[in-house]
Motif scaffolding. Structure first.
Motif: not given
Length: 380
Positions: A200-213, A301-313
């Motif tokens: 939860a603290r290793i997040l790059y975009d926005g704030d963490h929302k917990s379902i517990a709240a 940039a590597i042929p054959g690879f596509t990669c989603v930019r992760p939002r956390g972890a």
């Protein structure tokens, strides 16, 4: 025992170390462990606790001071009304998973969980005779959980829903709208939700929302968290759960049967982790963000690879179907002869086929060299 799975990262790490023992150079991108040391003020608190005599048994649910600090931290960060009676401290966070599944799931009961996902979920469900019901993550939506599929799969046999966000292995998150939809179906069917928020603290975009709240989840939400990732304390083995007080009593009873309690001196250090200087956490996340951008751009940039930019972890989960390799075959080739240790996507479930997981919890220099080696292997 035939039902019990494993965590492939440790197996691959063992194979990599065997190659290193033969004189080979291997870059380790397989283990989900920060490459930073535990911040000094936390270590100092642990040493002081040892010298002060904190070497004896403690309460099964955790020392009062840490349970209070966890409740304060979660009330502040998650917006939930947590009290010490709702907190159970365990040696690592995995016992929270195991104890909760043991407490809630009988033979033949169904458990919904993310796939690809942390492999221990499915392993523990199967081990006690439950029926794992996988829910896909949507790569085209940055690996957001398929909330519609999850809601459709909740039925009369569902005893538990497991969520994980930010997500291992993809770095995906669940938007607040998705959490609200899951909360609505959970409350309608009275199904508990185990929310694994270890990143939860290793997040790059926005704030963490917990379902517990989310209103209505007070009696159903069980939050899993810990100190390994956020504070680089993997070797301290320290996690915790936040849950309704009656459930906490059950989990504490399971802890008595399993481990008695968590080490006292490490809990004293954890109090300092939560209440002390947070700037080392912020600096670590900033460095992870830098590394994330480098490895994502490099893989794209590597042929054959596509990669989603992760939002956390601190993982990337590139799609490698364009290379013509299967996940396991390419992971094996990257390790030997390539000298890069990573995990095949099927280590995280059947829906992980066509992907690899790389941890970018390593130095920028090693990440750049790993990218060079990956490109060389794929280009051969």
């Amino acid at each position: 025992m035939a039902r019990l799975g494993t965590e492939t990262a440790f197996e691959v790490a063992g194979r990599a170390r065997a190659l290193e023992a033969q004189g080979r150079n291997v870059i380790h991108l397989e283990i989900g462990e920060p490459d930073f040391d535990t911040p000094a003020h936390i270590v100092d608190a642990g040493v002081a606790a040892l010298r002060g005599g904190a070497t004896h048994y403690g309460p099964a649910a955790g020392i009062p001071e840490l349970r209070e600090a966890v409740a304060e931290d979660s009330t502040r960060r998650r917006g939930i009304k947590a009290t010490p009676e709702m907190v159970v401290v365990t040696p690592g966070a995995k016992p929270i998973m195991f104890f909760v599944i043991l407490a809630l799931v009988d033979e033949g009961d169904e458990v919904l969980y993310p796939n690809p996902g942390f492999p221990i979920y499915e392993s523990m469900i199967r081990y006690i005779g439950g029926i794992p019901v996988p829910v896909r993550l949507l790569e085209e939506k940055a690996f957001t959980l398929d909330v519609g599929q999850l809601c459709d799969r909740v039925g009369p046999k569902t005893r538990l829903i497991i969520l994980n966000y930010p997500h291992n292995p993809t770095g995906g998150v669940i938007p607040e709208s998705g959490l609200r939809a899951i909360a609505e179906v959970a409350t309608r069917h009275n199904v508990p939700v185990l929310s694994d928020e270890i990143y939860a603290r290793i997040l790059y975009d926005g704030d963490h929302k917990s379902i517990a709240a989310i209103p209505g989840m007070e009696s159903l939400a069980i939050v899993l968290d810990g100190f390994s990732k956020t504070y680089a304390m993997t070797g301290w083995r320290l996690g915790y759960g936040i849950m309704p007080a009656p459930m906490a009593q059950v989990v504490a009873k399971l802890q008595i049967n399993a481990t008695s309690c968590t080490s006292t001196f490490s809990q004293k250090a954890a109090v300092q982790a939560l209440r002390g200087d947070q700037s080392p956490v912020e600096a670590m996340v900033a460095e992870f963000r830098r590394r994330r951008d480098v490895i994502v751009d490099g893989l794209r940039a590597i042929p054959g690879f596509t990669c989603v930019r992760p939002r956390g972890a601190f993982y990337v989960f590139p799609n490698i179907t364009g290379t013509g390799y299967g996940s396991r075959a390419l992971a094996d080739k990257l390790l030997d002869p390539g000298g890069v240790a990573c995990l095949g996507g099927t280590s995280f479930g059947e829906f992980g086929e066509g992907h690899l997981r790389f941890s970018f919890a390593n130095s920028m220099e090693n990440i750049q060299e790993a990218l060079r080696r990956i490109a060389s292997v794929v280009g051969q």
